[in-house]
Motif scaffolding. Structure first.
Motif, PDB file in Angstrom:
ATOM      1  N   SER A   1     -27.452 -30.094 -22.643  1.00  0.00           N
ATOM      2  CA  SER A   1     -26.138 -30.331 -22.047  1.00  0.00           C
ATOM      3  C   SER A   1     -25.710 -29.104 -21.245  1.00  0.00           C
ATOM      4  O   SER A   1     -26.489 -28.177 -21.028  1.00  0.00           O
ATOM      5  CB  SER A   1     -25.116 -30.657 -23.137  1.00  0.00           C
ATOM      6  OG  SER A   1     -25.062 -29.596 -24.087  1.00  0.00           O
TER       7      SER A   1
ATOM      8  N   HIS B   1     -23.828 -31.970 -16.977  1.00  0.00           N
ATOM      9  CA  HIS B   1     -22.677 -32.425 -16.213  1.00  0.00           C
ATOM     10  C   HIS B   1     -22.355 -31.404 -15.121  1.00  0.00           C
ATOM     11  O   HIS B   1     -23.049 -30.407 -14.968  1.00  0.00           O
ATOM     12  CB  HIS B   1     -21.471 -32.639 -17.133  1.00  0.00           C
ATOM     13  CG  HIS B   1     -20.966 -31.372 -17.774  1.00  0.00           C
ATOM     14  ND1 HIS B   1     -21.438 -30.907 -18.985  1.00  0.00           N
ATOM     15  CD2 HIS B   1     -20.035 -30.465 -17.370  1.00  0.00           C
ATOM     16  CE1 HIS B   1     -20.824 -29.789 -19.312  1.00  0.00           C
ATOM     17  NE2 HIS B   1     -19.970 -29.488 -18.337  1.00  0.00           N
TER      18      HIS B   1
ATOM     19  N   GLN C   1     -24.979 -36.784 -16.464  1.00  0.00           N
ATOM     20  CA  GLN C   1     -23.560 -37.030 -16.171  1.00  0.00           C
ATOM     21  C   GLN C   1     -23.117 -36.169 -14.992  1.00  0.00           C
ATOM     22  O   GLN C   1     -21.997 -35.652 -14.950  1.00  0.00           O
ATOM     23  CB  GLN C   1     -22.726 -36.731 -17.416  1.00  0.00           C
ATOM     24  CG  GLN C   1     -23.116 -37.586 -18.623  1.00  0.00           C
ATOM     25  CD  GLN C   1     -22.624 -37.025 -19.944  1.00  0.00           C
ATOM     26  OE1 GLN C   1     -21.714 -36.206 -19.983  1.00  0.00           O
ATOM     27  NE2 GLN C   1     -23.228 -37.474 -21.041  1.00  0.00           N
TER      28      GLN C   1
ATOM     29  N   ASN D   1     -25.986 -41.425 -12.644  1.00  0.00           N
ATOM     30  CA  ASN D   1     -25.081 -40.288 -12.756  1.00  0.00           C
ATOM     31  C   ASN D   1     -23.708 -40.732 -12.284  1.00  0.00           C
ATOM     32  O   ASN D   1     -23.403 -41.934 -12.277  1.00  0.00           O
ATOM     33  CB  ASN D   1     -25.600 -39.096 -11.943  1.00  0.00           C
ATOM     34  CG  ASN D   1     -26.702 -38.336 -12.649  1.00  0.00           C
ATOM     35  OD1 ASN D   1     -26.472 -37.640 -13.629  1.00  0.00           O
ATOM     36  ND2 ASN D   1     -27.929 -38.487 -12.167  1.00  0.00           N
TER      37      ASN D   1
ATOM     38  N   GLN E   1     -21.931 -34.938 -11.306  1.00  0.00           N
ATOM     39  CA  GLN E   1     -20.836 -35.412 -10.454  1.00  0.00           C
ATOM     40  C   GLN E   1     -20.938 -34.758  -9.077  1.00  0.00           C
ATOM     41  O   GLN E   1     -21.890 -34.046  -8.770  1.00  0.00           O
ATOM     42  CB  GLN E   1     -19.489 -35.069 -11.116  1.00  0.00           C
ATOM     43  CG  GLN E   1     -19.343 -35.646 -12.524  1.00  0.00           C
ATOM     44  CD  GLN E   1     -18.286 -34.936 -13.335  1.00  0.00           C
ATOM     45  OE1 GLN E   1     -18.068 -33.737 -13.161  1.00  0.00           O
ATOM     46  NE2 GLN E   1     -17.636 -35.664 -14.221  1.00  0.00           N
TER      47      GLN E   1
END
Length: 743
Positions: A399, A424, A446, A469, A448
């Motif tokens: 992560s 992320h 995830q 995503n 962005q």
């Protein structure tokens, strides 16, 4: 007349008796069971890894009476029962359960389903019905879960291979298996999670010739009786770090040819009697706890081709007898330098590294710890690896933000795979000028923000996979300058706006696969791009087998290279499927689940090489172009969930490779075309079109019923032995009637 009739009857009886001497045909119920088994799977080339894989079941046809002649099928010569089924590397994808028709083949003695993809299904308990099995191979076929207790009922097994799956052997455990299957000759359980000690009852398997227990989480003391099994030729228990033991004295009658203990905690000295293993071809005892001097008797192993002794506590000089090993091909850690390693180089592939990721010193060339349960963030120390050529952290639980230093590797890095984690934030500026990156996969995270424009510096990039995503912005048209780009997958994101028009005729010239499905893209289909995507305009049969990159490096006295296969997830024939390898010849477009509107452009007929086309779940209007019938290699066409109208063009019946067709939930009208592949499509392919009629729907089309298939010819009848005899009787009766009228 009676005399003539009896004479003819006698002749017919002789003919019938002579046919009875021929090997019997496959039994109808077993033939039907095989066809049912075939029908429960999808054929997908990526389901098998062997480059020579091909779908053996393609030769199985209903009109072919004798299943004993089918590819992979062997029958008993006396009874006609199917006794052997070899569907290894047959490109089978799907699940298998206890209701499978496979388990009706109760006379099977050999079953090989290795190198397929059974989609993480469990080994069915129905396997107990195959009580005559002596040979069972389910290796490398994506089975998972606990090995069923029922496998212990297969008491005739002499060959069992369950390796290279995600299986557990805990209830039953290894002891139960060894004590029940006492006739075992070859036992392959590598990568099965056993998590136990080896039972002493192994020493009772006197017929055992091969034992593979690599990476099985074994622990405890290794029974020395296994080394003394009278027929054991191949013993592999590598990569079980909690497995201890020592080398016993070996006698001259030992048949051992391969002995691999690397990555265990075996300890003590190598006995001088190891020189008695005159048949030994491979000896791997690296990364253990051995100590003491090397025995001079190693020089007696004249058949030895592979010798690995590094990362132990050996000391002293190398025995001069080593130089007698003239067949030696592989020798690690440079024996001439007293077995001290010169280069620290670790390659970690598909191992159980877990927390070692954060505590161990990282290698300087290649790092791969895919398919584990790693957690936490990528440590910043990775930024110190200036010569990294491949970084694969896929399929973990990592992560945090992606390190900005990823861009500093691009002058050496060729593979960057961070797929299926929990990263992320924004994608960092990954590429700089001079980048050697050929493959980037950040999918199933995830992430962005927008796609970074620095990717235009990756001029060697062949595969870009950013699907699943939360990436936003418009279609990255500026990637069109990447002339090597073959795969672009942006599925399941938040892209919006129109695709637009190309700035020149040289954009995306080598694109094979485009997946923009499940976004918010609007406007018309990009017909201007369809006109210039040259690689999609041809049927390429001269390229390599798979899309892949060559990775490697050179060090003084050492060179390493490997082929890294590109992978993806793609919707094929209505199902989302993983492709662990991508055929170079695959041409595919998926624009489904967006907001495209307008008509399907005629220029799509230019995409001659396309095999999968999915335009479903959009707002398309107008008719289905008859020119789609020119896409001669098309295998899957999905136009469902649109606003298409008019009739289904009969020209589509010329698509002889079309295995999946879906036009459901449109406004189509008229008769469904009849013939060839169209006779195989189910009702659901046409549902939601009240104006359609004809087979397979219940709605009739007035006088239009479609043409019936032509009557069987004389030659076709003669292919069926039963019909042949019926035909012969008819000829005899007709001849008798004629003679009676003449008489």
């Amino acid at each position: 007349m009676l005399t003539r009739f009896l004479a003819l009857f006698s002749l017919y009886y002789l003919i019938f008796a002579s046919f009875s001497l021929v090997q019997p045909l496959c039994l109808d119920d077993e033939s039907f069971a095989l066809l049912q088994f075939k029908g429960s799977f999808i054929i997908n080339q990526s389901a098998s890894d062997d480059p020579s894989a091909y779908p053996k079941v393609s030769s199985w046809k209903l009109e072919s009476d004798d299943c004993c002649s089918w590819d992979g099928v062997e029958c008993d010569k006396d009874t006609g029962h199917v006794i052997s089924l070899d569907l290894s590397s047959s490109c089978l994808y799907g699940s298998i359960n206890s209701s499978s028709s496979l388990f009706r083949l109760v006379n099977l003695q050999r079953l090989n389903l290795s190198d397929n993809n059974f989609n993480d299904s469990r080994i069915p308990s129905g396997v107990r019905q195959l009580s005559k099995l002596a040979h069972l191979d389910l290796s490398f076929s994506c089975f998972s879960g606990q090995i069923p207790l029922e496998i212990l009922q297969l008491s005739k097994l002499v060959y069992l291979d369950l390796s290279r799956n995600r299986l557990k052997l805990q209830n039953p455990d290894l002891r139960s298996l060894v004590e029940k299957l006492t006739n075992m000759k070859k036992l392959f359980l590598s990568d099965v999670n056993i998590s136990s000690a080896l039972p002493n009852s192994f020493s009772n398997l006197t017929s055992l010739t091969s034992l593979f227990l690599t990476n099985c989480h074994l622990h405890g003391e290794f029974p020395t009786g296994i080394f003394r099994l009278p027929n054991l030729e191949d013993l592999r228990v590598r990569f079980n770090p909690d497995l201890t033991g020592y080398q016993p004295e070996f006698n001259r009658s030992s048949p051992l040819k391969l002995l691999k203990l690397t990555g265990t905690s075996f300890y003590g000295k190598l006995p001088d009697s190891i020189g008695n293993l005159k048949l030994l071809h491979d000896l791997e005892v690296g990364d253990c706890n051995f100590s003491g001097p090397l025995p001079p008797s190693l020089g007696n192993l004249t058949q030895l081709a592979n010798l690995r002794l590094g990362e132990n506590g050996f000391h002293g000089s190398v025995p001069s007898s080593i130089y007698r090993l003239v067949n030696l091909e592989v020798s690690t850690n440079f024996l001439l330098f007293y077995l001290e390693p010169i280069y620290e180089f670790w390659i970690l592939v598909r191992t159980s590294c877990k927390d070692h990721f954060l505590s161990h010193h990282l290698p300087s060339q290649l790092y791969s710890v895919s398919n584990n349960t790693l957690t936490g963030e990528i440590p910043l120390m990775i930024c110190n690896l200036s010569s990294l050529v491949s970084l694969d952290l896929s399929y973990n639980n990592l992560s945090g933000l992606l390190p900005k230093c990823l861009g500093t590797f691009s002058d050496s890095l060729t593979i960057l795979n961070l797929r299926h984690n929990k990263f992320h934030g924004n994608i960092p500026q990954t590429c700089k000028k001079g980048s050697k990156l050929k493959m980037i996969d950040f999918s199933e995270n995830q992430l962005q923000g927008s796609i970074p424009r620095s990717l235009v510096n990756c001029t060697m990039l062949e595969t870009l996979v950013l699907g699943n995503n939360q990436i936003n912005g418009g279609f990255p048209f500026w990637l069109g300058v990447l002339h090597e780009l073959r795969v672009l997958i942006l599925r399941y994101n938040e892209l919006q706006g129109a695709i637009g028009k190309p700035k020149s005729n040289l954009e995306f010239p080598n694109l094979h696969i485009l997946d923009l499905s499940n976004n918010h893209i609007t406007d018309k289909l990009p017909f201007e791009y369809f006109q210039i995507w040259k690689a999609m305009h041809i049927i390429d049969v001269d390229g390599p087998m798979y899309m892949q990159a060559t990775t490697g490096f050179e060090l003084p006295s050492y060179e390493w290279s490997d082929q890294y296969s590109y992978s993806m997830t793609f919707t094929n024939k209505g199902r989302e499927m993983p492709y662990e390898k991508i055929l170079y010849s695959l041409i595919a477009i998926d624009l489904s689940s967006n907001k495209f509107e307008g008509e399907i452009p005629e220029v799509m007929q230019n995409l001659k090489g396309i095999r999968f086309l999915n335009l479903s779940h959009n707002l398309l209007t107008g008719s289905i172009p008859s020119s789609l019938g020119k896409l001669t290699v098309l295998e899957s066409l999905d136009l469902s969930q649109n606003k298409l109208s008019g009739e289904i063009p009969p020209q589509l019946t010329q698509l002889t490779f079309l295995a999946f067709f879906n036009v459901s939930n449109n406004h189509l009208t008229g008769p469904i075309p009849h013939g060839k592949q169209f006779d195989t499509f189910p009702n659901k392919s046409f549902d939601g079109n009240p104006g359609l009629c004809g087979i397979p729907l219940s709605m009739k089309c007035g006088h239009f019923e479609g043409s019936l298939p032509p009557p069987s010819t004389f030659e076709e009848i003669n292919h069926d032995s039963n019909l042949q005899f019926d035909f012969s009787w008819k000829v005899i009766v007709d001849w008798l009637n004629i003679k009676e009228e003449e008489g």
